[in-house]
Design an enzyme around this catalytic site. Sequence first.
Site, PDB file in Angstrom:
ATOM      1  N   ILE A  57       0.849  -1.206   0.000  1.00 36.74           N
ATOM      2  CA  ILE A  57       0.000   0.000   0.000  1.00 36.74           C
ATOM      3  C   ILE A  57       0.882   1.253   0.000  1.00 36.74           C
ATOM      4  CG2 ILE A  57      -1.920   1.187   1.146  1.00 36.74           C
ATOM      5  CD1 ILE A  57      -2.590  -1.546   2.488  1.00 36.74           C
ATOM      6  N   LEU A  78      13.013  -3.117   4.466  1.00 31.49           N
ATOM      7  CA  LEU A  78      12.951  -4.166   3.436  1.00 31.49           C
ATOM      8  C   LEU A  78      12.613  -5.536   4.021  1.00 31.49           C
ATOM      9  CD1 LEU A  78      16.024  -3.125   1.200  1.00 31.49           C
ATOM     10  CD2 LEU A  78      13.646  -2.390   1.017  1.00 31.49           C
ATOM     11  N   SER A  79      12.007  -5.557   5.218  1.00 32.29           N
ATOM     12  CA  SER A  79      11.674  -6.855   5.818  1.00 32.29           C
ATOM     13  C   SER A  79      10.571  -7.551   5.030  1.00 32.29           C
ATOM     14  CB  SER A  79      11.257  -6.688   7.284  1.00 32.29           C
ATOM     15  OG  SER A  79      10.153  -5.800   7.382  1.00 32.29           O
ATOM     16  N   ASN A  80       9.751  -6.783   4.318  1.00 31.80           N
ATOM     17  CA  ASN A  80       8.698  -7.415   3.516  1.00 31.80           C
ATOM     18  C   ASN A  80       8.562  -6.709   2.161  1.00 31.80           C
ATOM     19  OD1 ASN A  80       6.765  -9.448   3.209  1.00 31.80           O
ATOM     20  ND2 ASN A  80       5.095  -8.055   3.735  1.00 31.80           N
ATOM     21  N   PHE A 135       2.906   3.268   7.487  1.00 29.06           N
ATOM     22  CA  PHE A 135       2.486   1.946   7.021  1.00 29.06           C
ATOM     23  C   PHE A 135       3.301   0.829   7.664  1.00 29.06           C
ATOM     24  CE2 PHE A 135       1.477   4.606   3.227  1.00 29.06           C
ATOM     25  CZ  PHE A 135       0.145   4.261   3.069  1.00 29.06           C
ATOM     26  N   SER A 139      -7.298  -1.050  10.354  1.00 26.72           N
ATOM     27  CA  SER A 139      -7.898  -2.146   9.597  1.00 26.72           C
ATOM     28  C   SER A 139      -9.320  -2.403  10.062  1.00 26.72           C
ATOM     29  CB  SER A 139      -7.042  -3.393   9.848  1.00 26.72           C
ATOM     30  OG  SER A 139      -7.710  -4.546   9.424  1.00 26.72           O
ATOM     31  N   TYR A 156      -2.163  -9.531  15.832  1.00 30.37           N
ATOM     32  CA  TYR A 156      -2.095  -8.496  14.794  1.00 30.37           C
ATOM     33  C   TYR A 156      -3.250  -7.511  14.952  1.00 30.37           C
ATOM     34  CZ  TYR A 156      -2.841  -6.185  10.338  1.00 30.37           C
ATOM     35  OH  TYR A 156      -3.086  -5.226   9.373  1.00 30.37           O
ATOM     36  N   LYS A 163      -3.568  -3.189  16.033  1.00 28.17           N
ATOM     37  CA  LYS A 163      -4.272  -2.080  15.375  1.00 28.17           C
ATOM     38  C   LYS A 163      -5.170  -1.360  16.385  1.00 28.17           C
ATOM     39  CE  LYS A 163      -2.293  -2.569  11.511  1.00 28.17           C
ATOM     40  NZ  LYS A 163      -1.253  -1.603  11.127  1.00 28.17           N
ATOM     41  N   PHE A 218     -10.561  -1.854   4.463  1.00 28.56           N
ATOM     42  CA  PHE A 218     -11.228  -3.139   4.326  1.00 28.56           C
ATOM     43  C   PHE A 218     -10.255  -4.046   3.545  1.00 28.56           C
ATOM     44  CE2 PHE A 218     -15.307  -3.055   6.519  1.00 28.56           C
ATOM     45  CZ  PHE A 218     -15.138  -1.833   7.127  1.00 28.56           C
TER      46      PHE A 218
HETATM   47  P1  NAD Z   1       3.611  -4.532   3.452  1.00 32.30           P
HETATM   48  O1  NAD Z   1       4.218  -5.602   4.283  1.00 32.30           O
HETATM   49  O2  NAD Z   1       3.597  -4.722   1.981  1.00 32.30           O
HETATM   50  O3  NAD Z   1       4.320  -3.138   3.762  1.00 32.30           O
HETATM   51  C1  NAD Z   1       4.871  -2.826   5.000  1.00 32.30           C
HETATM   52  C2  NAD Z   1       6.277  -2.285   4.764  1.00 32.30           C
HETATM   53  O4  NAD Z   1       6.832  -1.885   6.015  1.00 32.30           O
HETATM   54  C3  NAD Z   1       7.214  -3.304   4.154  1.00 32.30           C
HETATM   55  O5  NAD Z   1       7.865  -2.728   3.034  1.00 32.30           O
HETATM   56  C4  NAD Z   1       8.210  -3.620   5.271  1.00 32.30           C
HETATM   57  O6  NAD Z   1       9.494  -3.928   4.772  1.00 32.30           O
HETATM   58  C5  NAD Z   1       8.189  -2.339   6.095  1.00 32.30           C
HETATM   59  N1  NAD Z   1       8.485  -2.504   7.521  1.00 32.30           N
HETATM   60  C6  NAD Z   1       7.916  -3.382   8.395  1.00 32.30           C
HETATM   61  N2  NAD Z   1       8.442  -3.218   9.627  1.00 32.30           N
HETATM   62  C7  NAD Z   1       9.350  -2.209   9.535  1.00 32.30           C
HETATM   63  C8  NAD Z   1      10.226  -1.586  10.477  1.00 32.30           C
HETATM   64  N3  NAD Z   1      10.285  -1.976  11.742  1.00 32.30           N
HETATM   65  N4  NAD Z   1      11.008  -0.585  10.035  1.00 32.30           N
HETATM   66  C9  NAD Z   1      10.981  -0.169   8.743  1.00 32.30           C
HETATM   67  N5  NAD Z   1      10.181  -0.731   7.826  1.00 32.30           N
HETATM   68  C10 NAD Z   1       9.379  -1.740   8.209  1.00 32.30           C
HETATM   69  O7  NAD Z   1       2.130  -4.278   4.014  1.00 32.30           O
HETATM   70  P2  NAD Z   1       0.916  -3.490   3.361  1.00 32.30           P
HETATM   71  O8  NAD Z   1      -0.085  -4.483   2.886  1.00 32.30           O
HETATM   72  O9  NAD Z   1       1.413  -2.452   2.452  1.00 32.30           O
HETATM   73  O10 NAD Z   1       0.295  -2.840   4.670  1.00 32.30           O
HETATM   74  C11 NAD Z   1       0.636  -1.532   5.075  1.00 32.30           C
HETATM   75  C12 NAD Z   1      -0.069  -1.210   6.376  1.00 32.30           C
HETATM   76  O11 NAD Z   1      -1.471  -1.369   6.194  1.00 32.30           O
HETATM   77  C13 NAD Z   1       0.310  -2.116   7.537  1.00 32.30           C
HETATM   78  O12 NAD Z   1       0.330  -1.341   8.713  1.00 32.30           O
HETATM   79  C14 NAD Z   1      -0.837  -3.113   7.580  1.00 32.30           C
HETATM   80  O13 NAD Z   1      -1.005  -3.638   8.871  1.00 32.30           O
HETATM   81  C15 NAD Z   1      -2.011  -2.232   7.182  1.00 32.30           C
HETATM   82  N6  NAD Z   1      -3.138  -2.969   6.605  1.00 32.30           N
HETATM   83  C16 NAD Z   1      -2.941  -3.780   5.520  1.00 32.30           C
HETATM   84  C17 NAD Z   1      -4.019  -4.493   4.984  1.00 32.30           C
HETATM   85  C18 NAD Z   1      -3.821  -5.418   3.814  1.00 32.30           C
HETATM   86  O14 NAD Z   1      -4.708  -6.256   3.571  1.00 32.30           O
HETATM   87  N7  NAD Z   1      -2.754  -5.302   3.047  1.00 32.30           N
HETATM   88  C19 NAD Z   1      -5.294  -4.365   5.558  1.00 32.30           C
HETATM   89  C20 NAD Z   1      -5.463  -3.505   6.643  1.00 32.30           C
HETATM   90  C21 NAD Z   1      -4.379  -2.804   7.160  1.00 32.30           C
HETATM   91  N1  UFG Z   2     -10.084 -17.198   1.339  1.00 34.04           N
HETATM   92  C1  UFG Z   2     -10.255 -18.421   0.723  1.00 34.04           C
HETATM   93  N2  UFG Z   2      -9.146 -19.067   0.263  1.00 34.04           N
HETATM   94  C2  UFG Z   2      -7.891 -18.547   0.396  1.00 34.04           C
HETATM   95  C3  UFG Z   2      -7.732 -17.289   1.026  1.00 34.04           C
HETATM   96  C4  UFG Z   2      -8.855 -16.643   1.490  1.00 34.04           C
HETATM   97  O1  UFG Z   2     -11.381 -18.922   0.578  1.00 34.04           O
HETATM   98  O2  UFG Z   2      -6.925 -19.206  -0.028  1.00 34.04           O
HETATM   99  C5  UFG Z   2     -11.278 -16.480   1.812  1.00 34.04           C
HETATM  100  C6  UFG Z   2     -11.265 -16.233   3.307  1.00 34.04           C
HETATM  101  O3  UFG Z   2     -11.826 -17.337   3.981  1.00 34.04           O
HETATM  102  C7  UFG Z   2     -12.103 -14.962   3.409  1.00 34.04           C
HETATM  103  C8  UFG Z   2     -11.811 -14.230   2.096  1.00 34.04           C
HETATM  104  O4  UFG Z   2     -11.294 -15.208   1.216  1.00 34.04           O
HETATM  105  O5  UFG Z   2     -13.451 -15.318   3.420  1.00 34.04           O
HETATM  106  C9  UFG Z   2     -10.805 -13.097   2.260  1.00 34.04           C
HETATM  107  O6  UFG Z   2      -9.659 -13.611   2.908  1.00 34.04           O
HETATM  108  P1  UFG Z   2      -8.289 -12.784   3.001  1.00 34.04           P
HETATM  109  O7  UFG Z   2      -7.313 -13.618   3.759  1.00 34.04           O
HETATM  110  O8  UFG Z   2      -7.898 -12.312   1.655  1.00 34.04           O
HETATM  111  O9  UFG Z   2      -8.703 -11.499   3.822  1.00 34.04           O
HETATM  112  P2  UFG Z   2      -9.267 -11.379   5.304  1.00 34.04           P
HETATM  113  O10 UFG Z   2     -10.552 -10.630   5.201  1.00 34.04           O
HETATM  114  O11 UFG Z   2      -9.305 -12.656   6.013  1.00 34.04           O
HETATM  115  O12 UFG Z   2      -8.118 -10.557   6.034  1.00 34.04           O
HETATM  116  C10 UFG Z   2      -7.589  -9.362   5.498  1.00 34.04           C
HETATM  117  C11 UFG Z   2      -6.121  -9.202   5.871  1.00 34.04           C
HETATM  118  C12 UFG Z   2      -5.951  -9.041   7.358  1.00 34.04           C
HETATM  119  C13 UFG Z   2      -6.809  -7.946   7.872  1.00 34.04           C
HETATM  120  C14 UFG Z   2      -8.224  -8.165   7.427  1.00 34.04           C
HETATM  121  C15 UFG Z   2      -9.072  -6.999   7.785  1.00 34.04           C
HETATM  122  O13 UFG Z   2      -5.394 -10.331   5.463  1.00 34.04           O
HETATM  123  O14 UFG Z   2      -4.620  -8.682   7.612  1.00 34.04           O
HETATM  124  O15 UFG Z   2      -8.291  -8.301   6.005  1.00 34.04           O
HETATM  125  O16 UFG Z   2      -8.440  -5.828   7.320  1.00 34.04           O
HETATM  126  F1  UFG Z   2      -6.779  -7.926   9.218  1.00 34.04           F
END
Ligand code: NAD
Ligand code: UFG
Length: 341
Positions: free
Chosen positions: A13, A34-36, A82, A126, A151, A155, A180
């Site tokens: 994101i 760059l951990s992820n 983020f 989230s 996790y 949040k 979402f």
């Molecule tokens: P992501 O893992 O792709 O991005 C997170 C970035 O933060 C990564 O590049 C990682 O290397 C860096 N990072 C982690 N810990 C760090 C640290 N201690 N110091 C410096 N850098 C660090 O995740 P994303 O999907 O882009 O999510 C971004 C934010 O949005 C997160 O806070 C996540 O919890 C939140 N969020 C994500 C989702 C989703 O479905 N992707 C949903 C709701 C909330």
């Molecule tokens: N699902 C499958 N098969 C899969 C993966 C997912 O059927 O292989 C289903 C799940 O059961 C769920 C839906 O697809 O019904 C969405 O699942 P996701 O894992 O893609 O997303 P979630 O809603 O479970 O969780 C996501 C993020 C979490 C975050 C949450 C709310 O992964 O980090 O949204 O923001 F907390």
Amino acid sequence: MSKILVTGGLGYIGSHTVVALQEAGFKVIIVDNLSNSSVKVLEGIVAITGETPAFENFDLRDKQNTTAFFKRHKDITGVIHFAASKAVGESVENPLLYYENNINTLIYLLQELSKKESSNIIFSSSCTVYGQADVMPITEEAPIKLAESPYGNTKQIGEAILKDTCKANQNFNAIALRYFNPIGAHRSAKIGELPIGVPQNLVPYITQTGAGEREQLSVFGDNYPTTDGTCVRDYIHVVDIANAHVIALQRLLNKKHKSNFEVFNLGTGTGSTVLEVIKSFERVSNQNLNYKIVDRREGDVISAFADTKKANTVLGWKAKSSLDDAMQSAWKWQQTIKSKL
Ligand code: NAD
Ligand code: UFG
């Protein structure tokens, strides 16, 4: 020109938000350990915007480095935070990693920001904070339920830390954005989601199966009380999410906020079942997806989709992309992803 710190700006994101910020004329500095993510994401950002954001590679859990960073960059006017660990299952297995990374990084940032005369921060929250909400669509007033995972708890705690900090210090302005389900990629397919190992989330699992990298998608349960028995989520294009960050930031910088701690849902307002997402993929990719129905996954809520009225009217933001648009971009990204790694 306003200088914005984007922590985790090379992540999924974060990278889309850096693009949106640069396109809106902001100067960006990214901190990411760059951990992820990969440093190659920078190339994608440059290819799209023609501009190289500043980047520092360090771990925000390192308090000394964080302090030194803010001493070097006194001109930062806003922070979008983020950086966090985000895998629900991993957080159950290793809760201390999650509390350390997601809470300590926030506290250290806030400690640095409190040294400023005024500060602005956007926090990645989230819809997980709502758990299984009693009423759909979910408004920002819905009660926060007991967290289902460490996790999710980070949040909730993160929001509480921000709220308390804002209450104690009126020069502190924060917006928590409750995402979402972000999906999809930039339309150029130059940046997107880079799941490491087996994807836990639905859409990358679908696209990898479509590309032949996974044999079959498992659909977790088809006996939920929904239209077709599979779970309902609010899937939102990541670029719509990114744009909301720019608008939220402008709201703080232009002092348009009504309270110094605000919360907004970021969703489309429409719920889709797992089978509807599969159908969308089949439409945009012109192929059938190999899937089977298996047992429910532990911890899944039945349904979660956003009431977006507050974001639409107060923030002045609305998601523009349809599920098919988002799936199309995810599929395009999947097909080019190998050359990005
Ligand atoms: P992501 O893992 O792709 O991005 C997170 C970035 O933060 C990564 O590049 C990682 O290397 C860096 N990072 C982690 N810990 C760090 C640290 N201690 N110091 C410096 N850098 C660090 O995740 P994303 O999907 O882009 O999510 C971004 C934010 O949005 C997160 O806070 C996540 O919890 C939140 N969020 C994500 C989702 C989703 O479905 N992707 C949903 C709701 C909330
Ligand atoms: N699902 C499958 N098969 C899969 C993966 C997912 O059927 O292989 C289903 C799940 O059961 C769920 C839906 O697809 O019904 C969405 O699942 P996701 O894992 O893609 O997303 P979630 O809603 O479970 O969780 C996501 C993020 C979490 C975050 C949450 C709310 O992964 O980090 O949204 O923001 F907390």
